[in-house]
Enzyme design. Structure first.
Site, PDB file in Angstrom:
ATOM      1  N   ASP B 348       0.810  -1.223   0.000  1.00 35.50           N
ATOM      2  CA  ASP B 348       0.000   0.000   0.000  1.00 35.50           C
ATOM      3  C   ASP B 348       0.840   1.269   0.000  1.00 35.50           C
ATOM      4  O   ASP B 348       0.309   2.364  -0.050  1.00 35.50           O
ATOM      5  CB  ASP B 348      -0.940   0.005   1.220  1.00 35.50           C
ATOM      6  CG  ASP B 348      -0.187  -0.081   2.536  1.00 35.50           C
ATOM      7  OD1 ASP B 348       0.902  -0.690   2.571  1.00 35.50           O
ATOM      8  OD2 ASP B 348      -0.692   0.465   3.542  1.00 35.50           O
ATOM      9  N   ASP B 384       7.338  12.602   9.319  1.00 34.92           N
ATOM     10  CA  ASP B 384       7.280  11.157   9.508  1.00 34.92           C
ATOM     11  C   ASP B 384       8.529  10.491   8.934  1.00 34.92           C
ATOM     12  O   ASP B 384       8.864  10.712   7.769  1.00 34.92           O
ATOM     13  CB  ASP B 384       6.025  10.652   8.773  1.00 34.92           C
ATOM     14  CG  ASP B 384       5.723   9.199   9.069  1.00 34.92           C
ATOM     15  OD1 ASP B 384       5.174   8.928  10.149  1.00 34.92           O
ATOM     16  OD2 ASP B 384       6.050   8.341   8.215  1.00 34.92           O
ATOM     17  N   GLU B 413      10.498  12.742  13.391  1.00 33.17           N
ATOM     18  CA  GLU B 413      10.025  11.480  13.965  1.00 33.17           C
ATOM     19  C   GLU B 413      10.922  10.352  13.490  1.00 33.17           C
ATOM     20  O   GLU B 413      10.557   9.566  12.634  1.00 33.17           O
ATOM     21  CB  GLU B 413       8.563  11.210  13.562  1.00 33.17           C
ATOM     22  CG  GLU B 413       7.962  10.012  14.287  1.00 33.17           C
ATOM     23  CD  GLU B 413       7.731   8.783  13.408  1.00 33.17           C
ATOM     24  OE1 GLU B 413       7.213   7.789  13.950  1.00 33.17           O
ATOM     25  OE2 GLU B 413       8.067   8.792  12.205  1.00 33.17           O
ATOM     26  N   LYS B 526      -4.979   4.191  13.837  1.00 29.95           N
ATOM     27  CA  LYS B 526      -4.327   4.314  12.535  1.00 29.95           C
ATOM     28  C   LYS B 526      -5.184   3.683  11.435  1.00 29.95           C
ATOM     29  O   LYS B 526      -5.072   4.065  10.268  1.00 29.95           O
ATOM     30  CB  LYS B 526      -2.949   3.630  12.561  1.00 29.95           C
ATOM     31  CG  LYS B 526      -1.924   4.378  13.394  1.00 29.95           C
ATOM     32  CD  LYS B 526      -0.494   3.928  13.101  1.00 29.95           C
ATOM     33  CE  LYS B 526      -0.244   2.503  13.602  1.00 29.95           C
ATOM     34  NZ  LYS B 526       1.154   2.084  13.388  1.00 29.95           N
TER      35      LYS B 526
END
Lengths: 666, 666
Positions: B348, B384, B413, B526
């Site tokens: 994905d 991210d 992060e 999530k």
């Protein structure tokens, strides 16, 4: 919106390279044959494998030697090289993403999980074919192309696995890496390679004028030559002479630094220059160019290097004063500024003004003093008080001289504040005097020697340890008797690979100061001729000869970096070890710091670190006495009597030489 | 024989300047109003006095502010400045030989020894006259010339002494120094000045889609807006939203990360992009540009900054895939390479290929994602996994963005290896996630927090401490019950000036993992919409609000650098203090790390270091309970019950603000 002009796809980071001095501003120092072990933090984004190489060359050369780097832990990588020749080297690091290694690693995981697909092998085939295009040898290209074709053939993953995982494939892919996107470390890091004597030297200083038949007779180089066998037999390898130039007459100091010289007083060799000449001349009472040349040749025959003292200051009658008035500070009354430490005045010495408008002429002339004596055969210079001359001058002068004469060494005689001493080492001095004379207790010795041998300081600062000098008669030597001289000699010569003594004052234990609280000698040779009884029965000559012989025979004592201190339960017992690079030669020293009383106690050795057996006895031979011991376990008893010997120099049973990590000789 | 092209008479050495990051390759970080204390080793040859100045400017500006440096000990000098504005500053050091200071010092010694002569005063007169020539104000020139003339007058030393030693003379000579031969430090050192929020911030992360009426209803920005007062009242100042972009449909993950999504599954916000749009679009179920703008404005009214999550990865249906095929890796079968951690596959997600031939186009586009949202009112970005994108891109992009928008902050992060995390901070990230979630015992906390708050790391790495995130439900929280949440909140918020929680999961103590040994939540937000009962009686909301109020009121908790750990005799009791820059606000924290049992013991405070009386009692107020204590001496008793409160936050009796060293505002 300015995009970088450089390649944006160099994804690997290189940082934290060691060794380096001030980010590469200064060179690290090595001696011929030494190892340079380089480490760096190397990593990239994501999970890709990286590869890295250390690149080394002779400074200025277009030819680089490449050494693959190996990963340690925590993104740290390493590679080493050995420097073969005198001069300057440079090194840098290259690193790149290794897509083939990533592919191979991931393929192994896929194979283990049986998720490998034909596409995975096709990806590998593309990389292998690309490597074939980079191959410099036809058979390699052929082999790789065949391999790529095989991976592209109609076959199942199970059939393709053995083709993709051969050692030969890995080997050839390592040979032809894809280095299109290579990161280069930011700055080439320099290495200065000196003669071995920079790392290991035993100095003997004496006044040639004190080698005449009596104290009334000015010794000559011919007389001094007769002293050389005495020095060589004691095992020294450097003979260092105080300045040999004409001594000034104006304001000449008398005996014991008397402001008024008596007629016939010989003056201080550091008050340089008279009508006879200056820094390139020889004091006529010592001899001539020819007799000095003869002295150097005689020393060379005995494998002794001659070190000359260079003191850049002048007596008022030095020729520079008349010829180059603007190299000195003028006072409003028209006189030249003499040396001062207010309120003390030293009218016999003019310091050089490094802010002279003619600083360029000055620099050239001072440099030419060194090259003059190099041409006369001198290869080592002990530089007097370099910290009172401008740092930029030294950096330039030493750099220039070593470019032409990489064999030349410079010893910095700066007894001053730590950062000043370290800076002089950074800008080029090969060796440095240290605070050793004033480190007499266990704590002080361990702290100072650890700083100089185990921290980054060692990359540029090579200590040369002197228990005494013509300027330094420490309170310890004044008051400690013969035992004090023995202890200080043993410490200087076994703690440091470079050491020296000022003799014959040292071996004859000259210890009376000019007055209480002073470190100056009474009847100092700096101001008068002395006559020494070298055959005196109490001389330490035999002990010094013995210790120097041990130094010359044992590589463990020829380096500073392997020094390790070990625990003893007695504050007067200092225990330390040194070993050779291949670890086959391991010496253990135990010294009694108390010059008055017998001291005993237990020493504790880290057996594993030292490579000693934990469950079996090991043999030790005291190289000073020839006696042998057998110890077991880490904790063993020692007892030392100050009047007899200062300590043990124990050679631990010889061990097979360790495999020294594979290195590339450049 | 090449003489240096530069001035050879710049005799002063400047080295060892702190702070600096990798020799000035990267900027140190400060927030508006912070102090920069600079130190350097500064010395020259010989015995001359030196003077030094710190020079500071806005980067690129020709206007420099000069601050005189003061000597400390051991050739170390210091000066400080305070940064007033956002953006970049640069600093460097100048130093020169101060002949007048040398003269003045030596004259004092001569006067004391009564060896001063007329010539000494004439030397001074020359220097004073030269300074008069440099004077920029006529009265000063006049005064100095008069003084020089007076020193040249026919007079005895005794008469001249008072003229030469006035304070006014010293003052004026300092104003007009002779800086002809000035050494400049080798490289201008950069400072990045961020908003105060970079130093002190309290983050609250929540999923806007979980703010609908029920778990079946996709929340909108309008719903999320209603959550803002709840967050603001708890005392947070940053609201952080996971990605708000359209979520991909291809290979969408179902609930609990199920590889097969059910119809109606909302997908992960980190699978970015669909036919609806990509990184500059808004997920239609959340709202529109306008409703997002309204959300930001509502937050701003509550003094909340909005932080957006930027994740540079795409779902297979992201528009980039069709428009910029060469930003992704192609496989030999024509498909695009999905994310993998072999043998695991993440079909994905497509990672971006930073080795794209169109890397310049890629960089520009990614940067424009940030500027797009900045134009929409976002000032903080939580990035991210920055460590899976190329470092050179980040350095360039953050540098470019902050040049235009110095108010923007970037939170890294990256939960990865230490050197990678530190590098991201060096190249520009304003704050960084840390290993804090996994530091639960006393030793681990002290070691890690000391590294980040007391070493050079703090010059560039600002920790942001999170007890939980949507990806991290630690074993400690899973098993420790309510007390574990209380302890971790207290540690995060009082050890670090920057901290955050992922709520409402945190305050409602969501603690069930998807399976044993996993740090993933069961029914993670999530992958699905949740509905939280914010009014639940067991919520930690009141405690969190209390602690945040204490943080907001006490400057001691708004900085990281003053953190000091103190001894306790119980391994479960952690004691530490923090104070404000002016030392008037001093807090002492004692935390019970044991979530099951009452722990008690003695804490030992370094009274002198903390400025506390050694011989008198001092008062402490527990800001959590309002209770007051009186302690005496360094050693005092503490007892903590885990079910009740996690620890003490003790404010020690207010003290007068210390004189903060005189600083220059630039």
């Amino acid at each position: 919106m300015t995009l970088p002009q450089t390649e944006g796809r160099n994804r690997v980071i290189i940082e934290g390279i060691t060794p380096q001095v001030d980010g590469g501003r200064f060179a690290i120092k090595r001696s011929v044959g030494d190892l340079v072990r380089v480490e760096a933090d190397i990593f990239t984004d994501g999970h890709d494998s990286v590869a890295a190489a250390l690149l080394v060359h002779r400074e200025g050369s277009a030819q680089w030697t490449e050494i693959p780097m190996e990963p340690l832990v925590n993104d740290r990588w390493t590679a080493s090289f050995r420097v073969k020749d005198l001069g300057r080297y440079g090194y840098k690091v290259h690193a790149w993403v290794d897509h083939f290694a990533t592919w191979r690693r991931d393929l192994q995981k896929r194979i283990a999980a049986q998720t490998d697909t034909r596409v995975d092998y096709l990806i590998g085939a593309d990389m292998i074919e690309a490597a074939a295009g980079r191959a410099t040898v036809e058979p390699d290209a052929h082999w790789l192309n065949d391999c790529a074709a095989a991976l592209r053939a109609e076959a199942t993953p199970i059939e393709l696995r053995p083709i993709a995982t051969t050692a030969q494939l890995e080997h050839l892919m390592l040979r032809y890496p894809d280095r299109r996107y290579t990161t280069e470390s930011s700055r080439e890091l320099p290495v200065t390679v000196d003669p071995v004597r920079a790392r290991f030297s035993s100095w003997y200083e004496f006044f040639p004028r004190s080698t005449g038949a009596s104290a009334d007779v000015h010794g000559t180089f011919a007389d001094a030559e007769k002293m050389l066998p005495y020095v060589a037999e004691m095992g020294f390898n450097v003979v260092y002479l105080p300045p040999i130039h004409p001594i000034g007459h104006k304001f000449r100091k008398g005996k014991n630094n008397n402001p008024q010289a008596e007629p016939g007083d010989c003056g201080s060799p550091w008050a340089i220059g008279s009508a006879e000449g200056g820094h390139k001349a020889i004091h006529s009472q010592l001899g001539t160019r020819e007799s000095f040349g003869h002295f150097i040749a005689a020393a060379r025959d005995l494998k002794l290097s001659v070190a000359l003292d260079i003191a850049f200051q002048v007596a008022p009658d030095h020729p520079y004063v008349a010829q180059h008035e603007n190299w000195f500070k003028k006072r409003p009354d028209g006189t030249i500024q003499y040396a001062e430490n207010p309120p003390k005045k030293y009218q016999d010495i003019y310091p050089i003004d490094f802010e002279s408008t003619d600083w360029k002429g000055l620099w050239e002339e001072l440099k030419s003093v060194f090259t003059y004596w190099i041409d006369e055969g001198v290869t080592i210079f002990r530089v007097d008080n370099p910290h009172t001359k401008a740092f930029p001058f030294w950096e330039w002068a030493i750099g220039e001289i070593k470019r032409e004469h990489p064999e030349v060494l410079f010893l910095s005689e700066a007894f001053t504040r730590p950062k000043v001493m370290y800076r002089l080492a950074k800008i080029g001095f090969s060796q440095s005097y240290t605070y050793f004379p004033w480190r007499n207790d266990k704590e002080g010795l361990i702290e100072y020697l650890t700083e100089t041998s185990q921290t980054d300081v060692r990359e540029y600062f090579r200590p040369n340890q002197w228990p005494n000098t013509p300027d330094i008669l420490t309170e310890f030597l004044q008051t400690g008797g013969r035992a004090a001289f023995m202890v200080r000699h043993m410490l200087a010569s076994t703690l440091g690979a470079n050491y020296g003594i000022y003799g014959p004052a040292f071996e004859l234990q000259e210890h009376v100061p000019i007055r209480e609280g002073s470190e100056e000698y009474l009847n100092s040779e700096k101001y008068e001729i002395r006559n020494w009884d070298l055959e005196k029965g109490t001389s330490l000559r035999p002990l010094i000869a013995k210790v120097n012989a041990i130094r010359n025979e044992n590589p463990a004592l020829q380096n500073d970096w392997s020094l390790r201190f070990h625990y003893t339960d007695n504050p007067e017992l200092l225990c330390y070890s040194k070993e050779s690079e291949d670890r086959s030669n391991l010496l253990l020293m135990v010294v009694n710091l108390d010059v008055h009383y017998t001291q005993s106690g237990f020493v504790t050795l880290p057996l594993v670190d030292l490579g000693l057996p934990e469950d079996a006895p090991y043999d030790l031979e005291d190289l000073l006495t020839g006696r042998t011991y057998q110890w077991t376990g880490p904790r063993n008893y020692v007892e030392l009597h100050p009047s007899h010997l200062p300590g043990h120099i124990l050679r631990i049973q010889p061990r097979p030489a360790a495999q020294v990590s594979t290195v590339t000789v450049v």
